[in-house]
Motif scaffolding. Structure first.
Motif, PDB file in Angstrom:
ATOM      1  N   GLN A 208       0.827  -1.211   0.000  1.00  0.00           N
ATOM      2  CA  GLN A 208       0.000   0.000   0.000  1.00  0.00           C
ATOM      3  C   GLN A 208       0.861   1.260   0.000  1.00  0.00           C
ATOM      4  OE1 GLN A 208      -2.641  -0.418   3.344  1.00  0.00           O
ATOM      5  NE2 GLN A 208      -3.819  -2.053   2.374  1.00  0.00           N
ATOM      6  N   MET A 209       1.921   1.259   0.794  1.00  0.00           N
ATOM      7  CA  MET A 209       2.819   2.423   0.811  1.00  0.00           C
ATOM      8  C   MET A 209       3.442   2.648  -0.561  1.00  0.00           C
ATOM      9  SD  MET A 209       4.894   2.277   4.414  1.00  0.00           S
ATOM     10  CE  MET A 209       6.126   3.400   3.777  1.00  0.00           C
ATOM     11  N   TRP A 210       3.852   1.570  -1.200  1.00  0.00           N
ATOM     12  CA  TRP A 210       4.476   1.693  -2.517  1.00  0.00           C
ATOM     13  C   TRP A 210       3.468   2.173  -3.556  1.00  0.00           C
ATOM     14  CZ3 TRP A 210       7.495  -3.590  -2.505  1.00  0.00           C
ATOM     15  CH2 TRP A 210       8.625  -3.473  -1.687  1.00  0.00           C
ATOM     16  N   ILE A 211       2.265   1.632  -3.542  1.00  0.00           N
ATOM     17  CA  ILE A 211       1.244   2.054  -4.505  1.00  0.00           C
ATOM     18  C   ILE A 211       0.895   3.528  -4.301  1.00  0.00           C
ATOM     19  CG2 ILE A 211      -1.189   1.752  -5.168  1.00  0.00           C
ATOM     20  CD1 ILE A 211       0.733  -0.354  -6.341  1.00  0.00           C
ATOM     21  N   LEU A 212       0.912   3.972  -3.061  1.00  0.00           N
ATOM     22  CA  LEU A 212       0.656   5.393  -2.808  1.00  0.00           C
ATOM     23  C   LEU A 212       1.686   6.282  -3.502  1.00  0.00           C
ATOM     24  CD1 LEU A 212      -0.524   5.397   0.903  1.00  0.00           C
ATOM     25  CD2 LEU A 212      -1.790   6.314  -1.056  1.00  0.00           C
ATOM     26  N   GLN A 213       2.893   5.790  -3.705  1.00  0.00           N
ATOM     27  CA  GLN A 213       3.904   6.607  -4.382  1.00  0.00           C
ATOM     28  C   GLN A 213       3.456   6.945  -5.802  1.00  0.00           C
ATOM     29  OE1 GLN A 213       6.320   7.760  -2.177  1.00  0.00           O
ATOM     30  NE2 GLN A 213       4.931   6.515  -0.935  1.00  0.00           N
ATOM     31  N   LEU A 214       2.728   6.032  -6.432  1.00  0.00           N
ATOM     32  CA  LEU A 214       2.148   6.335  -7.749  1.00  0.00           C
ATOM     33  C   LEU A 214       0.973   7.299  -7.609  1.00  0.00           C
ATOM     34  CD1 LEU A 214       2.071   2.887  -9.612  1.00  0.00           C
ATOM     35  CD2 LEU A 214       3.581   4.827 -10.047  1.00  0.00           C
ATOM     36  N   ARG A 215       0.147   7.070  -6.611  1.00  0.00           N
ATOM     37  CA  ARG A 215      -1.031   7.925  -6.418  1.00  0.00           C
ATOM     38  C   ARG A 215      -0.628   9.356  -6.082  1.00  0.00           C
ATOM     39  NH1 ARG A 215      -5.529   4.601  -3.067  1.00  0.00           N
ATOM     40  NH2 ARG A 215      -6.678   6.517  -3.464  1.00  0.00           N
ATOM     41  N   PHE A 216       0.499   9.524  -5.414  1.00  0.00           N
ATOM     42  CA  PHE A 216       0.958  10.869  -5.065  1.00  0.00           C
ATOM     43  C   PHE A 216       1.322  11.681  -6.303  1.00  0.00           C
ATOM     44  CE2 PHE A 216       2.417   9.195  -0.714  1.00  0.00           C
ATOM     45  CZ  PHE A 216       1.236   9.594  -0.111  1.00  0.00           C
TER      46      PHE A 216
END
Length: 184
Positions: A102-110
């Motif tokens: 989830q933390m890694w996927i958030l890097q794309l969402r950011f």
């Protein structure tokens, strides 16, 4: 004697320690964790695991992107492979693996700083950990400063102000989904 504990526990990440940017990212992560512990604050193995395994994940992500996979698919696939490889050396409970993903996927969402997805990102259960990781990454990669500043500003604004901010800056240009330290 030097036991090379890091090499034993995280062999999939060891080769990346030679890269100054990644080494710096890890040293910042460890230093921040030390500081939190000194101040009596909580720490989570999710955050440190995400930091340690990020470099090999990004290598695979870039490989999958070069093969034509869409960004989210490439990152999911890379995360799965890295975590699976790591499991051979150090057991990582599923709850921690899920948090890391989830933390890694958030890097794309950011990277998407406009539209209603901003609200979903702000309310994501792992937003704070992902945001802290983005801040950490921005310390070693100045290209991330704009993203870090946007999310710092957005989380401290009332919803009406966020709406004007995100709908007023709608971009027509495509989002750059590169995640390496040397973003363009």
């Amino acid at each position: 004697t030097d036991l090379d504990l890091f090499k034993i526990l995280f062999p999939v990440a060891v080769e990346h320690l030679r890269d100054h940017s990644w080494h710096s990212l890890l040293m910042h992560a460890f230093s921040n964790t030390d500081e939190r512990l000194k101040n009596g604050l909580s720490v989570t193995p999710v955050f440190l695991t995400a930091c340690v395994l990020w470099p090999p994940c990004i290598d695979l992500y870039e490989k999958f992107r070069a093969q034509g996979k869409p960004p989210h698919d490439a990152l999911h696939h890379a995360a799965g492979q890295v975590l699976s490889q790591q499991q051979k050396h150090l057991m990582i409970p599923r709850v921690i693996q899920n948090g890391v993903r989830q933390m890694w996927i958030l890097q794309l969402r950011f990277k998407k700083m406009f539209g209603k997805g901003v609200f979903a990102t702000l309310h994501h259960p792992r937003f704070r950990a992902g945001y802290d990781f983005l801040l950490l990454r921005s310390e070693v990669d100045h290209h991330l400063k704009q993203q870090a500043d946007f999310w710092t500003q957005a989380q401290n604004m009332p919803p009406e102000a966020i709406k004007s901010l995100i709908y007023g800056k709608r971009k027509k240009s495509p989002i750059n989904y590169q995640l390496s330290v040397h973003e363009q």
